[in-house]
Design a protein around this motif. Structure first.
Motif, PDB file in Angstrom:
ATOM      1  N   HIS A 131       0.821  -1.210   0.000  1.00 30.74           N
ATOM      2  CA  HIS A 131       0.000   0.000   0.000  1.00 30.74           C
ATOM      3  C   HIS A 131       0.856   1.262   0.000  1.00 30.74           C
ATOM      4  O   HIS A 131       0.308   2.357   0.155  1.00 30.74           O
ATOM      5  CB  HIS A 131      -0.922  -0.004   1.223  1.00 30.74           C
ATOM      6  CG  HIS A 131      -1.898  -1.141   1.248  1.00 30.74           C
ATOM      7  ND1 HIS A 131      -2.890  -1.299   0.312  1.00 30.74           N
ATOM      8  CD2 HIS A 131      -2.014  -2.182   2.114  1.00 30.74           C
ATOM      9  CE1 HIS A 131      -3.591  -2.385   0.607  1.00 30.74           C
ATOM     10  NE2 HIS A 131      -3.080  -2.932   1.674  1.00 30.74           N
ATOM     11  N   ASP A 132       2.168   1.120  -0.168  1.00 29.92           N
ATOM     12  CA  ASP A 132       3.052   2.280  -0.057  1.00 29.92           C
ATOM     13  C   ASP A 132       2.625   3.417  -0.983  1.00 29.92           C
ATOM     14  O   ASP A 132       2.518   4.572  -0.543  1.00 29.92           O
ATOM     15  CB  ASP A 132       4.503   1.889  -0.373  1.00 29.92           C
ATOM     16  CG  ASP A 132       5.117   0.996   0.687  1.00 29.92           C
ATOM     17  OD1 ASP A 132       4.397   0.145   1.235  1.00 29.92           O
ATOM     18  OD2 ASP A 132       6.321   1.142   0.966  1.00 29.92           O
ATOM     19  N   LEU A 133       2.414   3.101  -2.252  1.00 31.69           N
ATOM     20  CA  LEU A 133       2.063   4.145  -3.219  1.00 31.69           C
ATOM     21  C   LEU A 133       0.746   4.804  -2.847  1.00 31.69           C
ATOM     22  O   LEU A 133       0.640   6.041  -2.823  1.00 31.69           O
ATOM     23  CB  LEU A 133       1.996   3.558  -4.636  1.00 31.69           C
ATOM     24  CG  LEU A 133       1.491   4.493  -5.746  1.00 31.69           C
ATOM     25  CD1 LEU A 133       2.267   5.801  -5.771  1.00 31.69           C
ATOM     26  CD2 LEU A 133       1.581   3.796  -7.096  1.00 31.69           C
ATOM     27  N   SER A 134      -0.272   4.018  -2.548  1.00 27.06           N
ATOM     28  CA  SER A 134      -1.584   4.580  -2.214  1.00 27.06           C
ATOM     29  C   SER A 134      -1.523   5.458  -0.972  1.00 27.06           C
ATOM     30  O   SER A 134      -2.135   6.536  -0.926  1.00 27.06           O
ATOM     31  CB  SER A 134      -2.606   3.454  -2.002  1.00 27.06           C
ATOM     32  OG  SER A 134      -2.825   2.733  -3.205  1.00 27.06           O
ATOM     33  N   ILE A 135      -0.774   5.027   0.029  1.00 36.62           N
ATOM     34  CA  ILE A 135      -0.702   5.787   1.278  1.00 36.62           C
ATOM     35  C   ILE A 135       0.083   7.072   1.083  1.00 36.62           C
ATOM     36  O   ILE A 135      -0.336   8.154   1.529  1.00 36.62           O
ATOM     37  CB  ILE A 135      -0.089   4.911   2.390  1.00 36.62           C
ATOM     38  CG1 ILE A 135      -1.087   3.826   2.783  1.00 36.62           C
ATOM     39  CG2 ILE A 135       0.283   5.771   3.604  1.00 36.62           C
ATOM     40  CD1 ILE A 135      -0.534   2.773   3.709  1.00 36.62           C
ATOM     41  N   ARG A 194       8.232  12.387  -0.401  1.00 36.65           N
ATOM     42  CA  ARG A 194       7.857  12.909  -1.710  1.00 36.65           C
ATOM     43  C   ARG A 194       8.756  12.333  -2.805  1.00 36.65           C
ATOM     44  O   ARG A 194       8.283  11.984  -3.887  1.00 36.65           O
ATOM     45  CB  ARG A 194       7.918  14.438  -1.710  1.00 36.65           C
ATOM     46  CG  ARG A 194       7.381  15.082  -2.978  1.00 36.65           C
ATOM     47  CD  ARG A 194       7.292  16.592  -2.818  1.00 36.65           C
ATOM     48  NE  ARG A 194       6.295  16.946  -1.823  1.00 36.65           N
ATOM     49  CZ  ARG A 194       4.997  17.060  -2.092  1.00 36.65           C
ATOM     50  NH1 ARG A 194       4.550  16.851  -3.332  1.00 36.65           N
ATOM     51  NH2 ARG A 194       4.145  17.404  -1.151  1.00 36.65           N
ATOM     52  N   ALA A 195      10.046  12.215  -2.510  1.00 32.70           N
ATOM     53  CA  ALA A 195      10.965  11.642  -3.490  1.00 32.70           C
ATOM     54  C   ALA A 195      10.618  10.182  -3.766  1.00 32.70           C
ATOM     55  O   ALA A 195      10.641   9.734  -4.924  1.00 32.70           O
ATOM     56  CB  ALA A 195      12.404  11.760  -2.981  1.00 32.70           C
ATOM     57  N   ARG A 196      10.302   9.438  -2.702  1.00 33.88           N
ATOM     58  CA  ARG A 196       9.904   8.029  -2.878  1.00 33.88           C
ATOM     59  C   ARG A 196       8.614   7.953  -3.678  1.00 33.88           C
ATOM     60  O   ARG A 196       8.469   7.113  -4.584  1.00 33.88           O
ATOM     61  CB  ARG A 196       9.719   7.389  -1.503  1.00 33.88           C
ATOM     62  CG  ARG A 196       9.116   5.978  -1.554  1.00 33.88           C
ATOM     63  CD  ARG A 196      10.169   4.900  -1.564  1.00 33.88           C
ATOM     64  NE  ARG A 196       9.588   3.591  -1.802  1.00 33.88           N
ATOM     65  CZ  ARG A 196       8.824   2.927  -0.922  1.00 33.88           C
ATOM     66  NH1 ARG A 196       8.558   3.451   0.264  1.00 33.88           N
ATOM     67  NH2 ARG A 196       8.351   1.732  -1.221  1.00 33.88           N
ATOM     68  N   LEU A 197       7.647   8.810  -3.359  1.00 28.99           N
ATOM     69  CA  LEU A 197       6.383   8.820  -4.088  1.00 28.99           C
ATOM     70  C   LEU A 197       6.611   9.126  -5.560  1.00 28.99           C
ATOM     71  O   LEU A 197       6.038   8.462  -6.436  1.00 28.99           O
ATOM     72  CB  LEU A 197       5.434   9.848  -3.479  1.00 28.99           C
ATOM     73  CG  LEU A 197       4.111  10.085  -4.217  1.00 28.99           C
ATOM     74  CD1 LEU A 197       3.293   8.800  -4.308  1.00 28.99           C
ATOM     75  CD2 LEU A 197       3.309  11.183  -3.538  1.00 28.99           C
ATOM     76  N   ASP A 198       7.419  10.125  -5.859  1.00 31.73           N
ATOM     77  CA  ASP A 198       7.702  10.477  -7.256  1.00 31.73           C
ATOM     78  C   ASP A 198       8.289   9.283  -7.994  1.00 31.73           C
ATOM     79  O   ASP A 198       7.945   9.025  -9.157  1.00 31.73           O
ATOM     80  CB  ASP A 198       8.671  11.659  -7.327  1.00 31.73           C
ATOM     81  CG  ASP A 198       8.021  12.973  -6.919  1.00 31.73           C
ATOM     82  OD1 ASP A 198       6.772  13.020  -6.871  1.00 31.73           O
ATOM     83  OD2 ASP A 198       8.759  13.941  -6.654  1.00 31.73           O
ATOM     84  N   SER A 199       9.167   8.540  -7.318  1.00 30.16           N
ATOM     85  CA  SER A 199       9.772   7.360  -7.937  1.00 30.16           C
ATOM     86  C   SER A 199       8.726   6.289  -8.213  1.00 30.16           C
ATOM     87  O   SER A 199       8.698   5.695  -9.309  1.00 30.16           O
ATOM     88  CB  SER A 199      10.859   6.807  -7.012  1.00 30.16           C
ATOM     89  OG  SER A 199      11.417   5.623  -7.539  1.00 30.16           O
ATOM     90  N   LEU A 200       7.834   6.041  -7.247  1.00 30.58           N
ATOM     91  CA  LEU A 200       6.791   5.032  -7.429  1.00 30.58           C
ATOM     92  C   LEU A 200       5.821   5.433  -8.540  1.00 30.58           C
ATOM     93  O   LEU A 200       5.384   4.584  -9.342  1.00 30.58           O
ATOM     94  CB  LEU A 200       6.032   4.827  -6.115  1.00 30.58           C
ATOM     95  CG  LEU A 200       6.813   4.179  -4.970  1.00 30.58           C
ATOM     96  CD1 LEU A 200       5.998   4.235  -3.671  1.00 30.58           C
ATOM     97  CD2 LEU A 200       7.174   2.739  -5.308  1.00 30.58           C
ATOM     98  N   LEU A 201       5.471   6.716  -8.597  1.00 27.16           N
ATOM     99  CA  LEU A 201       4.557   7.182  -9.642  1.00 27.16           C
ATOM    100  C   LEU A 201       5.208   7.090 -11.018  1.00 27.16           C
ATOM    101  O   LEU A 201       4.537   6.778 -12.014  1.00 27.16           O
ATOM    102  CB  LEU A 201       4.126   8.618  -9.354  1.00 27.16           C
ATOM    103  CG  LEU A 201       3.174   8.813  -8.170  1.00 27.16           C
ATOM    104  CD1 LEU A 201       2.991  10.301  -7.871  1.00 27.16           C
ATOM    105  CD2 LEU A 201       1.823   8.161  -8.438  1.00 27.16           C
ATOM    106  N   ALA A 248      -2.404  -1.914   6.105  1.00 18.17           N
ATOM    107  CA  ALA A 248      -2.062  -0.547   5.708  1.00 18.17           C
ATOM    108  C   ALA A 248      -1.521   0.249   6.892  1.00 18.17           C
ATOM    109  O   ALA A 248      -0.577   1.036   6.741  1.00 18.17           O
ATOM    110  CB  ALA A 248      -3.271   0.150   5.107  1.00 18.17           C
ATOM    111  N   LEU A 249      -2.108   0.065   8.072  1.00 15.41           N
ATOM    112  CA  LEU A 249      -1.622   0.771   9.250  1.00 15.41           C
ATOM    113  C   LEU A 249      -0.199   0.350   9.584  1.00 15.41           C
ATOM    114  O   LEU A 249       0.622   1.167  10.025  1.00 15.41           O
ATOM    115  CB  LEU A 249      -2.550   0.520  10.441  1.00 15.41           C
ATOM    116  CG  LEU A 249      -3.920   1.195  10.356  1.00 15.41           C
ATOM    117  CD1 LEU A 249      -4.814   0.755  11.509  1.00 15.41           C
ATOM    118  CD2 LEU A 249      -3.779   2.711  10.348  1.00 15.41           C
ATOM    119  N   ALA A 250       0.108  -0.929   9.352  1.00 16.03           N
ATOM    120  CA  ALA A 250       1.482  -1.388   9.551  1.00 16.03           C
ATOM    121  C   ALA A 250       2.416  -0.710   8.551  1.00 16.03           C
ATOM    122  O   ALA A 250       3.554  -0.353   8.888  1.00 16.03           O
ATOM    123  CB  ALA A 250       1.555  -2.908   9.406  1.00 16.03           C
TER     124      ALA A 250
END
Length: 207
Positions: free
Chosen positions: A3-7, A63-70, A36-38
């Motif tokens: 759930h990393d990307l969604s969260i 934000r950097a991790r999210l940009d990479s996942l997206l 997801a909470l975990a």
């Protein structure tokens, strides 16, 4: 399922969400919510989410991790087809913006004090009709980007509340109202299509 990307995306879109906000945005089952909470706790431990009291905030590392996942997600999407569908979205987005304006203002000038139940009921019926029109297009987006399936459930949940008489779920900010969900989906589509909100605002397509 991770759930990393969604969260992380929900944290970006919502600004300073609670843990409950994040799991509600994903419309998870009870078992998925525990997972997801975990994940939320692991993202905090990894230094990608900051905790401020009962609220969470995406930080620079997150934000950097999210940009990479997206970026990885976008490589799996048929960008040409997505942009075609996004153009189709533009027409119904215009209709939704007008509906929200009509909900807030009568005749475009007088604030709606919601003392006219017939007027409000008319807008609610319009919302239900718009939802029926939009559902097939949303299904097409979900086929291209399965992660967006949560938006289908969120729209239905918000509409159910509105049709049950809780009209705050039409356009109130800070809850998962129909307007809130619409805004967040629009942000998702802008990013997936490789566009920018500033550019979309100039063309009056941004919600």
């Amino acid at each position: 399922m991770s759930h990393d990307l969604s969260i992380l995306q929900a944290a970006r879109l919502k600004g300073r969400p609670s843990e409950a906000d994040l799991t509600a945005a994903a419309c998870l089952t009870e078992a998925e919510t525990a997972e997801a909470l975990a994940v939320v706790r692991s993202l905090i431990a990894a230094g990608e989410l900051d905790r401020a009291g009962a609220r969470l905030q995406l930080n620079a590392a997150g934000r950097a991790r999210l940009d990479s996942l997206l970026t990885v997600e976008r490589t799996t999407v048929d960008r040409r087809l997505l942009r075609k569908q996004y153009r189709d979205f533009g027409e119904i987005n215009t209709a939704f913006k007008q509906l929200v304006t009509d909900w807030q203002l009568i005749d475009g000038t007088q604030p709606n004090d919601h003392h006219d139940p017939e007027y409000d009921a008319h807008i609610v019926r319009q919302l239900a009709e718009l939802h029926r029109r939009f559902a097939p297009l949303l299904e097409q987006f979900v086929r291209l980007v399965p992660r967006l399936a949560a938006y289908q459930r969120r729209f239905v949940r918000a509409l159910d509340h509105v049709e049950s008489g809780d009209h705050a779920w039409l356009a109130r900010p800070l809850i998962d109202s129909y307007h809130t969900v619409w805004f967040e989906l629009h942000e998702e589509l802008i990013g997936l299509a490789g566009l920018s909100r500033m550019r979309e605002a100039r063309t009056e397509r941004a919600q």
